[in-house]
Design an enzyme around this catalytic site. Sequence first.
Site: not given
Length: 438
Positions: A377-379
Amino acid sequence: VNYHYGGQLFLQLKLKLFPPESQLQIYMDYNATSPLEPEVIQAISEALQEAWGNPSSSYVAGVKAKAIINHSRESVARMVGCRAEDIIFTSGGTEANNLVLHTAVEHYKTRCRSADAPAAGHPNGGSGRPHIITSNVEHDSVKLVAEHLQMHGEADVTFVPVSKVTGCVEVEDVISAIRPNTCLISIMLANNETGVVMPIQGICQRVKSLNKQRDHLRILLHTDAAQALGKIPVDACELGVDYLTIVGHKFYAPRIGALYVNNPGVKTPLHPMLFGGGQERNFRPGTENTPMIAGLGKAAELVSTNLSHYESHMQSIKLYLEHRLKAVFKEKLHFNSHFPGADILPNTCNVSILGPALQGWRVLSNCRRLLASVGAACHSDSGNRPSHILLSCGIPSEVAANALRLSVGRGTTKADVDAVVEDLRETVQLLEETTGGL
């Protein structure tokens, strides 16, 4: 306003907000985050109402808050097989990981200033900056910190590549990267995209043997256990690590975290990044977030009590998912999370449906029911580029571009799987028809 048009608009809005049972969306992104268990919500709610006082205060609401924090600390410790005094509460995994890397650099500097250090001023005859070893598939909260330290000349960093055969770091590759000035090895316990479980225990055993020969600077050992907790057994003492990162929202707890430290400040160094009122024994000051800590403790209790059930259920559902996908997509399917001999998380299926118009982002944006992701999700703001994690594992670019990370949860059912696979089948058919296969 045309009444008919307005009625149609209202009907569309109503269907979107309250879709019929047959069209309810199905969540398969539990590696990104998980919902709160009802018992966790209740624990948070009770703490908000009854333990609102400052935990450092002596009146009833404060005393109750302190008791809740102590109980939660014991529950989290039990979940990871350690003592309550080894648990430091943090805001989340990112802070915990930053705290470990910051500590390693500060500890190295302290040792260099020590009167016991060699004349050259560097432990074990090493030269230059502190050296950190990590893998090339770490979460950004480790990867970017290491890169920052390296870029600003505060540390040298070796990013050990994972094997393209097994998908995990090899113990010998990690050991070969050790230098006289190595101060920290930080390797995740399980990868968030492939689900591959890393050989942390084997690395720790080898490093502890080497540490006996290092008089002035022992190598500290850290694992980010964010993806493993609540899915497989995690015992910090059995693994042999000095630090272990705990992330609540990955195991149905709120967005708060903790750091296991083996006897902090005595056996294992811990240098605070914040300075304030002395909470958490000065290692992490700041008035404690009692409700969230209560939720973390309750979620940890549930893991300790029910882990074997959670694990077997998720494994069963994942195998059913893979079976159904193979039955529908046959030779068009490529599993990116299948590596010979590797241990894989029981809930994680990373898969590509092959075809020039079937990029992961395109498939997911056209699915009516499936809620999933193409990777971490952080990408999510990295555009439509293939995952660097998959590329690092040897997955060809055109295959990695089509990746879907499907991660099931405690409540995922076979009926959910059937609906998701049908949704994917219809979406793939639609995309191939509208694009002509490109």
